[in-house]
Structures are given as structure tokens and as C-alpha cells.
Design a protein around this motif. Structure first.
Motif: not given
Ligand SMILES: [Fe+2]
Length: 190
Positions: A23, A52-53, A87, A109
Motif C-alpha cells: 500500500h 505516510h502510514d 492524511h 490514500d
């Protein structure tokens, strides 16, 4: 600016799960592509997408709250930390996406998940011949890839000043560029 190798090394410190790694790379690909459209730096936007995660695996119930702790120590710029936090806007925090990079991350996302899910449902299992209209059909089927929040995607597109269909086309285009690495270039039939 950190290079891609360094960004991947940072990611590997905190994310081990195959699905989340995939992802992260998918969002990276979409971000690199959108950077070109908005006059951003593809390396910067890509790295923000990739990372981002960063806190999700370790802190699934406190997502986005540990970004500074995990990435601040790496010497990443404030603009990256804020972008990553944003986000979670309206979901886990109130950090509103303001810059184009932040809006793009917010928009893609969830959408990358819907695009990937649509691609692998098809006989080719590929994003290379996937048309935006196929994704839009699935967009209108809430039960399909139900985890991909259509409201978040729609809000993200609006922030970017795009129709959802345009955002879908751009996201597909970005994912095509990395199709092989993302496992979305089609599987040879057995
Ligand atoms: Fe994500």
C-alpha cells in the motif's frame, strides 16, 4: 532531500507487513505522478507517500499521532511531517490538508485501494489496461472494497479541484508507471 533508498530504509524500520508495504508503495507511485501535475517535486511527494502510514502498524489505534516521534528523529522536514499527519484529517485528527502535496495524499490514500481492488478483479489482473470507467462503476457499488471510503476520496478530489473521474484517471496513470513492482502488471495465465 532524502533519497528513495533512505526512505525505504526508514519505512522498513517500522513497517513489516506485506500488505502495508505494498500500500505504501502504491501511494508513493500515485504521489510521484500527481507531483508532475501540480508542479511538485516527485521525489519529495513520493517519499511522503511512501512514509505516510509509518505509525499504523505499531499504533493502529493512534494512527497519525506518532508520526513526529517516529520520523522527527530521522531529520525529515516539518512540511513532510505535517503532510503525513494531515492524511488523517477528519478521521483521527484535525490537521487540515492545505498544500497541494497534502491534498494529494489525502485524496489518493483510499483511492489507490479502490483502483487496485478493481484491477485484480479483472481477467488481466492488471492496471495497465484498466479504464477509469471500470473504477467508477465500482465507485458506485458501496459493497465493493467497502473499506475504501468514497467520502474521503470525494473530499480529496474537491480539495484538489478535480472531478473524481479525473482523479481516478491520474491515480491509474501513476500506478501504471510502477505496475510491475506493485504486482499489478497482470499475471500470466496458468
Ligand atoms: Fe494509507
Amino acid at each position: 532531500m532524502i533519497d528513495r533508498q533512505r526512505a525505504r530504509a526508514i519505512l522498513a524500520k517500522h513497517v513489516g507487513g506485506e500488505t502495508l508495504l505494498r500500500h505504501s508503495e502504491t501511494v508513493e507511485a500515485a504521489m510521484r505522478h500527481l507531483a508532475a501535475r501540480y508542479g511538485g517535486d516527485p521525489d519529495e511527494w513520493g517519499a511522503v507517500g511512501l512514509l505516510h502510514d509509518i505509525d499504523f502498524e505499531r499504533y493502529p489505534h493512534e494512527h497519525c499521532a506518532h508520526v513526529r516521534e517516529l520520523l522527527g528523529a530521522e531529520g525529515l522536514p516539518e512540511s513532510w511531517l505535517r503532510a503525513i499527519e494531515s492524511h488523517g484529517y477528519g478521521i483521527v485528527n484535525q490537521v487540515k490538508p492545505e498544500t497541494d502535496m497534502e491534498k494529494a495524499l489525502y485524496a489518493v490514500d483510499e483511492l489507490t485501494g479502490l483502483v487496485a481492488a478493481t484491477a485484480v478483479m479483472r481477467p488481466s489482473r492488471s492496471v495497465l489496461d484498466l479504464e477509469p470507467k471500470s473504477v467508477m462503476k465500482k465507485w458506485k457499488t458501496p459493497a465493493f472494497a467497502a473499506g475504501c471510503d468514497r467520502n474521503v476520496i470525494a473530499r480529496g478530489a474537491e480539495m484538489l479541484g478535480l472531478e473524481v473521474g479525473e482523479l481516478v484517471a491520474e491515480t491509474i496513470a501513476g500506478m501504471r508507471k510502477a505496475a510491475e513492482a506493485l504486482g499489478l502488471a497482470g499475471t500470466p495465465s496458468a
